[in-house]
Motif scaffolding. Structure first.
Motif, PDB file in Angstrom:
ATOM      1  N   GLY A   1       4.431  11.911  11.713  1.00 30.96           N
ATOM      2  CA  GLY A   1       5.329  12.434  10.697  1.00 30.96           C
ATOM      3  C   GLY A   1       4.990  11.752   9.388  1.00 30.96           C
ATOM      4  N   ASN A   2       5.998  11.137   8.760  1.00 29.46           N
ATOM      5  CA  ASN A   2       5.761  10.403   7.516  1.00 29.46           C
ATOM      6  C   ASN A   2       5.877   8.899   7.707  1.00 29.46           C
ATOM      7  N   VAL A   3       5.819   8.450   8.953  1.00 30.00           N
ATOM      8  CA  VAL A   3       5.943   7.032   9.273  1.00 30.00           C
ATOM      9  C   VAL A   3       4.571   6.488   9.653  1.00 30.00           C
ATOM     10  N   ALA A   4       4.228   5.290   9.137  1.00 28.78           N
ATOM     11  CA  ALA A   4       2.903   4.709   9.351  1.00 28.78           C
ATOM     12  C   ALA A   4       2.983   3.518  10.302  1.00 28.78           C
ATOM     13  N   PHE A   5       1.939   3.406  11.152  1.00 20.69           N
ATOM     14  CA  PHE A   5       1.860   2.321  12.122  1.00 20.69           C
ATOM     15  C   PHE A   5       0.462   1.711  12.094  1.00 20.69           C
ATOM     16  N   ASP A   6       0.390   0.398  12.361  1.00 21.92           N
ATOM     17  CA  ASP A   6      -0.884  -0.312  12.439  1.00 21.92           C
ATOM     18  C   ASP A   6      -1.331  -0.308  13.904  1.00 21.92           C
ATOM     19  N   LEU A   7      -2.378   0.436  14.206  1.00 22.71           N
ATOM     20  CA  LEU A   7      -2.835   0.566  15.591  1.00 22.71           C
ATOM     21  C   LEU A   7      -3.629  -0.647  16.062  1.00 22.71           C
ATOM     22  N   LEU A   8      -3.997  -1.542  15.165  1.00 22.02           N
ATOM     23  CA  LEU A   8      -4.672  -2.774  15.582  1.00 22.02           C
ATOM     24  C   LEU A   8      -3.712  -3.956  15.622  1.00 22.02           C
ATOM     25  N   ASN A   9      -2.434  -3.653  15.488  1.00 14.36           N
ATOM     26  CA  ASN A   9      -1.394  -4.679  15.623  1.00 14.36           C
ATOM     27  C   ASN A   9      -0.279  -4.139  16.507  1.00 14.36           C
ATOM     28  N   GLN A  10      -0.686  -3.601  17.663  1.00 23.75           N
ATOM     29  CA  GLN A  10       0.245  -3.103  18.686  1.00 23.75           C
ATOM     30  C   GLN A  10       1.238  -2.080  18.141  1.00 23.75           C
ATOM     31  N   ARG A  11       0.735  -1.247  17.247  1.00 23.92           N
ATOM     32  CA  ARG A  11       1.518  -0.148  16.681  1.00 23.92           C
ATOM     33  C   ARG A  11       2.760  -0.625  15.926  1.00 23.92           C
ATOM     34  N   GLU A  12       2.600  -1.731  15.237  1.00 22.15           N
ATOM     35  CA  GLU A  12       3.687  -2.212  14.386  1.00 22.15           C
ATOM     36  C   GLU A  12       3.842  -1.279  13.193  1.00 22.15           C
ATOM     37  N   ARG A  13       5.088  -1.026  12.830  1.00 19.91           N
ATOM     38  CA  ARG A  13       5.345  -0.153  11.688  1.00 19.91           C
ATOM     39  C   ARG A  13       4.963  -0.857  10.386  1.00 19.91           C
ATOM     40  N   ILE A  14       4.333  -0.120   9.466  1.00 23.11           N
ATOM     41  CA  ILE A  14       3.957  -0.664   8.167  1.00 23.11           C
ATOM     42  C   ILE A  14       4.539   0.215   7.075  1.00 23.11           C
ATOM     43  N   ALA A  15       4.455  -0.272   5.850  1.00 21.09           N
ATOM     44  CA  ALA A  15       4.971   0.487   4.697  1.00 21.09           C
ATOM     45  C   ALA A  15       3.809   0.954   3.831  1.00 21.09           C
ATOM     46  N   VAL A  16       3.940   2.150   3.281  1.00 20.26           N
ATOM     47  CA  VAL A  16       2.950   2.702   2.360  1.00 20.26           C
ATOM     48  C   VAL A  16       3.584   2.707   0.977  1.00 20.26           C
ATOM     49  N   ARG A  17       3.068   1.822   0.095  1.00 16.84           N
ATOM     50  CA  ARG A  17       3.683   1.643  -1.214  1.00 16.84           C
ATOM     51  C   ARG A  17       2.623   1.572  -2.302  1.00 16.84           C
ATOM     52  N   GLU A  18       3.044   1.943  -3.505  1.00 18.57           N
ATOM     53  CA  GLU A  18       2.183   1.770  -4.680  1.00 18.57           C
ATOM     54  C   GLU A  18       2.504   0.445  -5.340  1.00 18.57           C
ATOM     55  N   ASP A  19       1.443  -0.291  -5.736  1.00 18.62           N
ATOM     56  CA  ASP A  19       1.673  -1.531  -6.468  1.00 18.62           C
ATOM     57  C   ASP A  19       1.814  -1.240  -7.962  1.00 18.62           C
ATOM     58  N   ALA A  20       1.908  -2.288  -8.745  1.00 22.12           N
ATOM     59  CA  ALA A  20       2.152  -2.125 -10.180  1.00 22.12           C
ATOM     60  C   ALA A  20       1.028  -1.378 -10.883  1.00 22.12           C
ATOM     61  N   SER A  21      -0.176  -1.453 -10.341  1.00 22.26           N
ATOM     62  CA  SER A  21      -1.310  -0.762 -10.959  1.00 22.26           C
ATOM     63  C   SER A  21      -1.449   0.679 -10.485  1.00 22.26           C
ATOM     64  N   GLY A  22      -0.578   1.110  -9.566  1.00 22.06           N
ATOM     65  CA  GLY A  22      -0.649   2.469  -9.050  1.00 22.06           C
ATOM     66  C   GLY A  22      -1.520   2.620  -7.818  1.00 22.06           C
ATOM     67  N   THR A  23      -2.055   1.508  -7.296  1.00 22.61           N
ATOM     68  CA  THR A  23      -2.896   1.550  -6.102  1.00 22.61           C
ATOM     69  C   THR A  23      -2.027   1.567  -4.848  1.00 22.61           C
ATOM     70  N   THR A  24      -2.353   2.423  -3.908  1.00 24.51           N
ATOM     71  CA  THR A  24      -1.594   2.504  -2.656  1.00 24.51           C
ATOM     72  C   THR A  24      -1.972   1.339  -1.751  1.00 24.51           C
ATOM     73  N   GLN A  25      -0.962   0.636  -1.261  1.00 21.01           N
ATOM     74  CA  GLN A  25      -1.167  -0.494  -0.374  1.00 21.01           C
ATOM     75  C   GLN A  25      -0.542  -0.198   0.998  1.00 21.01           C
ATOM     76  N   LEU A  26      -1.228  -0.654   2.040  1.00 21.60           N
ATOM     77  CA  LEU A  26      -0.705  -0.559   3.399  1.00 21.60           C
ATOM     78  C   LEU A  26      -0.042  -1.895   3.716  1.00 21.60           C
ATOM     79  N   VAL A  27       1.215  -2.005   3.374  1.00 24.39           N
ATOM     80  CA  VAL A  27       1.924  -3.284   3.465  1.00 24.39           C
ATOM     81  C   VAL A  27       2.190  -3.614   4.930  1.00 24.39           C
ATOM     82  N   GLY A  28       1.633  -4.719   5.382  1.00 28.31           N
ATOM     83  CA  GLY A  28       1.804  -5.141   6.770  1.00 28.31           C
ATOM     84  C   GLY A  28       0.625  -4.835   7.669  1.00 28.31           C
TER      85      GLY A  28
END
Length: 372
Positions: A180-207
Motif C-alpha cells: 500500500g503506502n506503508v514502507a518496510f525495511d526487508l533487510l531489518n526483519q521487515r521493520e516499518r520505516i518512514a519516507v520523508r523529504e529533508d530540508a533540501s527536498g531529497t527523499t530519505q528512507l528514515v530507519g
C-alpha cells in the motif's frame, strides 16, 4: 471467460494456424501498422522497453489453454521486435466466435527459452555499468501476477551484484517493500520505516539500514533474506503472489573515483484483473487499489520526465502522487542534473486465459517508451 476459451480452443487454434501476420487481415485491430521510422522518431532515448515471455504454465497446458502470444522472427534491419496477440471474441451477430488480434512493437523480445543471463547481457548490463560509472540507472519489472517478475528481478539483482564486485566496486544495498503506502525495511526483519523529504527536498528512507556487500555469496544471501520477508498472498493465478512493490537500491562507489552511482531494481506489484481479486478481502482489495494508483502515477512520471528532457517549458512531474514515486523522486526530477537511464522488462504469461492481461501490459509499456 476461461470456460469460453476452453470450449473454443480447437477453433481458436485453427484460426491462429492460418494467420499470416505480414498481410492485412480484418482480425488485426490495429492494422495498418505505423512505419518503423515513425515509431523511432518519438521514442525516449533513455528508455529501453523489453518483453520477457515466460514458459506456458503446466496448469494451463493440462487444462487445455492454447498459447496467445506469438513473437515474429526478428528483422535485424529494424530497431524493434514485434509480438502478435490473438484473442477470441464471441461476436453477437456471428454464428461462431471470431479472432481478434493486435500487434505490438518493442525494442527487445525474449521468448520462453531465453535465460535470465541473456536478458542481463542484452539489456541490463549497460545499465549496471552506468551505475558503476557514477550515474543513475533504474530497472522496472511490470506485468500481471504470476508472470515471472519477481524471479526475473531477483536473478538480475544477483547478476548485477556479481558483475559490480568483479569490477572491484564498493556496494551498499537497501531493500524496501511498499505494501500500500506503508514502507518496510526487508533487510531489518521487515521493520516499518518512514519516507520523508529533508530540508533540501531529497527523499530519505528514515530507519532503513544500508548493508555493505563484500562478496558474491554474502550478496546472494542478503537478497534472499530480503525476499523471505516480502509479503505475499494467494490469488487465482498464484498461491504466493507479491502484494507489494519491492525496491532494491544499490549504491556503487569505485575506489579510484569520487563519483557515486545508484542502481534501482524495482519489482512492481502484479497488475490484476477482476478474476484475480474475486476472493480478496477488504484489506487485499485496499492494497490492490493503492498498487494500481501507484502504477498509474509511475507511468505519468516516466512520461512527463521524458517530455521534460525535450521541452523548453517547465513540465510538472507528479512525483508526490504515490510513495513509490516519492522514493524514486530523483529519478524523475526534471530539473536534476543527472541523466537517468531506465530499462523496463514487461513479463507476460502467454496462455490464452491471460491474453487480456498481456494486452494491457503491452499497451502500458509501449506508452512508457514514447515521448508524445
Amino acid at each position: 471467460m476461461d470456460q469460453f476459451y476452453l470450449k473454443n480452443a480447437a477453433l481458436y487454434q485453427t484460426y491462429v494456424d492460418k494467420v499470416d501476420p505480414t498481410k492485412p487481415q480484418a482480425h488485426f485491430m490495429n492494422l495498418p501498422p505505423q512505419p518503423a521510422k515513425n515509431a523511432a522518431d518519438n521514442s525516449n532515448p533513455n528508455m529501453t522497453i523489453s518483453v520477457r515471455i515466460r514458459p506456458m504454465l503446466e496448469d494451463d497446458v493440462t487444462s487445455g489453454f492454447p498459447c496467445a502470444v506469438y513473437p515474429r522472427p526478428h528483422d535485424p534491419t529494424t530497431k524493434h521486435q514485434t509480438i502478435d496477440l490473438h484473442d477470441l471474441y464471441n461476436h453477437p451477430r456471428r454464428p461462431r466466435p471470431i479472432l481478434k488480434s493486435s500487434t505490438h512493437k518493442l525494442q527487445n523480445v525474449f521468448e520462453a527459452g531465453a535465460s535470465t543471463a541473456q536478458v542481463y547481457d542484452e539489456v541490463v548490463r549497460d545499465l549496471v555499468m552506468s551505475a558503476a560509472d557514477g550515474k543513475l540507472g533504474t530497472l522496472f519489472a511490470y506485468g500481471q501476477t504470476s508472470s515471472g517478475k519477481t524471479f526475473t528481478v531477483t536473478e538480475l539483482q544477483k547478476l548485477a551484484v556479481a558483475d559490480l564486485l568483479d569490477r572491484h566496486a564498493e556496494l551498499h544495498v537497501t531493500v524496501v517493500e511498499l505494501a500500500g503506502n506503508v514502507a518496510f525495511d526487508l533487510l531489518n526483519q521487515r521493520e516499518r520505516i518512514a519516507v520523508r523529504e529533508d530540508a533540501s527536498g531529497t527523499t530519505q528512507l528514515v530507519g532503513a539500514i544500508e548493508h555493505q556487500i563484500t562478496d558474491k555469496d554474502q550478496g546472494i544471501e542478503l537478497l534472499e533474506k530480503a525476499m523471505s520477508f516480502r509479503r505475499a498472498a494467494p490469488t487465482l493465478k498464484n498461491p504466493a503472489s507479491s502484494r507489494s512493490h519491492c525496491i532494491c537500491r544499490i549504491k556503487v562507489t569505485q575506489p579510484d573515483s569520487p563519483a557515486q552511482g545508484f542502481l534501482y531494481m524495482v519489482d512492481l506489484a502484479g497488475s490484476e484483473i477482476a478474476r484475480d481479486v474475486t476472493e480478496h478481502g477488504p484489506e487485499l482489495m485496499r492494497e490492490t487499489r493503492e498498487n494500481n494508483v501507484s502504477l498509474s502515477v509511475l507511468k505519468d512520471c516516466i512520461r512527463q520526465r521524458a517530455l521534460a528532457a525535450t521541452s523548453k517549458k517547465k513540465v510538472h512531474v507528479p512525483v508526490r502522487g504515490s510513495t513509490l514515486t516519492k522514493i524514486l523522486k530523483h529519478v524523475f526530477d526534471p530539473e536534476g542534473s543527472e541523466e537517468c537511464k531506465t530499462v523496463v522488462v514487461a513479463c507476460l504469461n502467454p496462455s490464452l486465459a491471460d491474453v487480456a492481461s498481456s494486452k494491457n501490459t503491452l499497451r502500458y509499456v509501449e506508452l512508457l517508451g514514447k515521448i508524445d
